[in-house]
Design an enzyme around this catalytic site. Structure first.
Site, PDB file in Angstrom:
ATOM      1  N   HIS A  95       0.824  -1.208   0.000  1.00  0.00           N
ATOM      2  CA  HIS A  95       0.000   0.000   0.000  1.00  0.00           C
ATOM      3  C   HIS A  95       0.863   1.265   0.000  1.00  0.00           C
ATOM      4  CE1 HIS A  95      -3.230  -2.764   0.835  1.00  0.00           C
ATOM      5  NE2 HIS A  95      -2.732  -3.090   2.012  1.00  0.00           N
TER       6      HIS A  95
ATOM      7  N   HIS B  97      -7.238  -4.749  -0.892  1.00  0.00           N
ATOM      8  CA  HIS B  97      -6.582  -6.033  -1.160  1.00  0.00           C
ATOM      9  C   HIS B  97      -7.283  -6.752  -2.302  1.00  0.00           C
ATOM     10  CE1 HIS B  97      -6.395  -5.073   3.188  1.00  0.00           C
ATOM     11  NE2 HIS B  97      -5.119  -5.199   2.948  1.00  0.00           N
TER      12      HIS B  97
END
Lengths: 333, 333
Positions: B57, B219
C-alpha cells in the site's frame, strides 16, 4: 481501453481544469491556449523558466510550476508537441523583464515549435535563451528525435535551474547552469507494459507476457532490446552500466540518483529498484548524495522505470536543497 | 507476473532497505523485526503515533514516518498483517513517555495483532490508546473484515493526528482528534484492473477487458458491483453519491477531498477524477477547502482510484496545514 476519462478529446482540458481547481494557491491555468503559470507571475526582475511538451508525462511539466521551479508550462495534447502560440503566450505571461529560458526536451516537434516561439518572443523584445535536454543514453536517433531524447534530467534541470533563477541570478548564468545539468545528467528507461494514447484507443506497442523493453522512450519509442523478464538486480545492472559508462561516472563522483516510475509502477517496486541502484553504485565507488524516487516523468499508465544519474557539485546540491513549492515537488516551503 | 523485483520472498525487506538508504535523514529502518521509526525517535514528552499493516500500500505507512506524522510504521508481508512482536518493538522504540497511539485499519488480522501488542506494551507500563479506522462505505462486512474496512481516511488521520501530537497535546486529546477524523471521513474505491501479490504470482481476481469493480477493497476484496466501463463523470458520481449520502455531507460543509490512485493509475487521470469530484460537490453545495491528489494508499499495481471526503473544522485545517516532513508527504519543512 479502460481509463478514468470522459471523451478522449477532453482529457487534457479536464486535467488542466482539475489542476487549476486543486492548486489555485500555487498556479493559474489558462485554457485557450493551454498553459499553466505560477500564481504570482510575472515575478519582476527574475529570470523566468518555461517548459512544455506533450501531455501524458504528469506531473511533468504542469506539476512543476511554482516557486523555485518553473514559471510556466505548455502542455500539448497527449504525446503531441504544444504549439508555438502556446509557448509565446506563456513566455509573455511570465516575462518579468530579466529574460526567459525555454527548457526543451529533444523531440523534433518540441524543438521546432520552441524555436519558432523564441523567434516570435525575441521579435517583441523578450530576451529568450533555449536549453536542450538530451540525456537518454539508450539510442542515438529515435522515432521523433534527431540525436538523443530528453528524459529524466529535465526534472532535475527544472528544479536546479529554477532555484538559481529564484536567487535572481542573470539570464546567461541560469541558462549555463541548466546546460551544465544536461551535460552531467544521463538516463535510461525500461518498460514492463505498453501504454494507450486515449485518442488512439489501442496500445502504442505490443509486449509479450514475459517480455520487457530496455531503453524504451517516454512515448513508447523503441529502445535497445526486447528481452525476457529478469530479476530486477539484472535489469538495473543493464541500465546502470549504460548510464554510468556513458558520461562516464567515476569512482569518487557524487550523484543525485533519480529512480522514476513510468506511471503504472507502484512505489514498492521503485524502492526495490533504488536499493539495487544504490548497491550497484557502491560497487563502482560512486556516492548517492541526493535522491528522488517516484513517478515524476511518466508515460501514461506504462509500467516500468527509468534511472537518471546527475553528477553533483556543491552549487547543484545547494540549489537542489533550496525550497520548492509546486503541485508535484515541494519541500522547505 | 512481470514486476521489478528479485525473489518474491525478499520484496518487503529489499523495499525497506531502499527506504532506509534513501531517507536516512528522516527515518531509521529496523530489519528484524521489520519496522520504520523517525530518525529522532523517541521524542521525549511527545505522544507517539504507530501504525502498520500489510505491505503493498506504499507510501502508506512507512512513507508517512517523520516529523508531523507517524513515529513508527510496522509493515507486514504483502497484504498480510504485521505481527504483535513488530508492533511491540516499534511501540517501545518510539515511546517518549507521553503515551503511544496505535492507528489500526479495520482488518481482522491487524485488529487482533494490534490488540495483543497493546496488551504487551501496557503490561510493561506504556500507556497505549488504540484508534480504529473504518471509513469505507462500500460494504458492511468483507473478506477480512467485521464491519467497514479502513482505507483513505487513515492517511488523513495520520497527518492530522501527527500534527496534534507534534504540538505536545496529551494522549487522550490526540486520540480523540484521531477518532474525530474517523467519524468525519468516508471513502469508496474502484478498480480498472486487478493486482498480483508477488508470492501468489497470479492476479488476485479477474476483471474483463471492459469491466470495472465499484467499491473494491485495497486487497482486491469484492466491492458493490461489477459494471461495464463508463465515462469517469458517471463513475465519480456513483462513488461520490455513496460517500456524500453516508455521513451525510451537507450543503455548507467544508471538506478535504482526497483523490487517491491505486498504484497503476497515472496522475493525468487522477486530475480528471478530481475535476469531476469538484463539480459534483459544487452541485451539492459542499466546498473543497483542502485536497490531496496522488497515489498514497495503493494496492500494488492495481489501476483505479478512491475518493475520500473528510469534513473539516478550523482545528483540522490548521493541523492539516502544519509542517510535515516524511518520505511520502512533505510541506512547510
Amino acid at each position: 481501453m479502460k481509463k478514468l476519462i470522459n471523451d478522449p478529446a477532453d482529457v487534457v482540458r479536464e486535467e488542466l481544469q482539475g489542476i487549476g481547481a486543486a492548486h489555485s494557491d500555487l498556479v493559474k491555468v489558462h485554457i485557450d491556449p493551454h498553459y499553466v503559470v505560477r500564481a504570482d507571475a510575472p515575478v519582476q526582475g527574475k529570470v523566468a523558466l518555461v517548459s512544455g511538451g506533450g501531455s501524458g508525462h504528469e506531473p511533468m511539466h504542469g506539476g512543476f510550476v511554482g516557486m523555485g521551479m518553473l514559471d510556466a508550462a505548455c502542455p500539448g495534447e497527449v504525446f503531441t508537441s504544444p504549439t508555438p502560440d502556446q509557448m509565446e503566450a506563456a513566455t509573455k505571461a511570465v516575462n518579468g523583464g530579466a529574460g526567459v529560458i525555454h527548457i526543451v526536451k529533444n523531440y523534433t516537434g518540441d524543438v521546432m515549435n520552441f524555436e519558432m516561439a523564441a523567434e516570435l518572443c525575441r521579435s517583441e523584445g523578450i530576451d529568450v535563451e533555449s536549453v536542450l535536454v538530451d540525456d537518454d543514453v539508450a539510442v542515438q536517433d529515435s522515432l521523433y528525435t534527431a540525436g538523443r531524447r530528453g528524459v529524466g534530467t529535465t526534472v532535475l534541470m527544472e528544479k536546479i535551474g529554477g532555484a538559481a533563477a529564484e536567487e535572481k541570478r542573470p539570464l546567461k548564468e541560469v541558462a549555463d547552469i541548466c546546460r551544465e545539468v544536461n551535460a552531467n545528467g544521463r538516463s535510461m528507461g525500461m518498460a514492463l507494459t505498453s501504454c494507450t494514447v486515449p485518442a488512439a484507443g489501442n496500445p502504442t506497442f505490443e509486449l509479450g507476457d514475459d517480455e520487457i523493453e530496455i531503453g524504451i522512450g517516454i512515448h513508447g519509442e523503441p529502445g535497445r532490446q526486447r528481452i525476457k523478464i529478469k530479476p530486477v538486480r539484472e535489469i538495473v545492472e543493464m541500465m546502470a552500466v549504460a548510464v554510468v559508462d556513458d558520461i562516464p561516472f567515476k569512482k569518487g563522483d557524487q550523484v543525485l540518483a533519480f529512480v522514476n516510475g513510468m506511471g503504472g509502477t507502484p512505489l514498492i517496486e521503485l524502492y526495490v529498484v533504488f536499493n539495487e541502484v544504490n548497491k550497484f553504485l557502491q560497487g563502482r565507488g560512486v556516492t548517492i548524495v541526493r535522491n528522488l524516487i517516484g513517478s515524476y516523468i511518466t508515460s501514461l499508465e506504462m509500467a516500468g522505470c527509468s534511472i537518471t544519474l546527475l553528477r553533483m557539485n556543491d552549487d547543484f546540491i545547494r540549489l537542489w536543497d533550496a525550497p520548492v513549492k509546486t503541485p508535484g515537488l515541494r519541500w522547505g516551503a
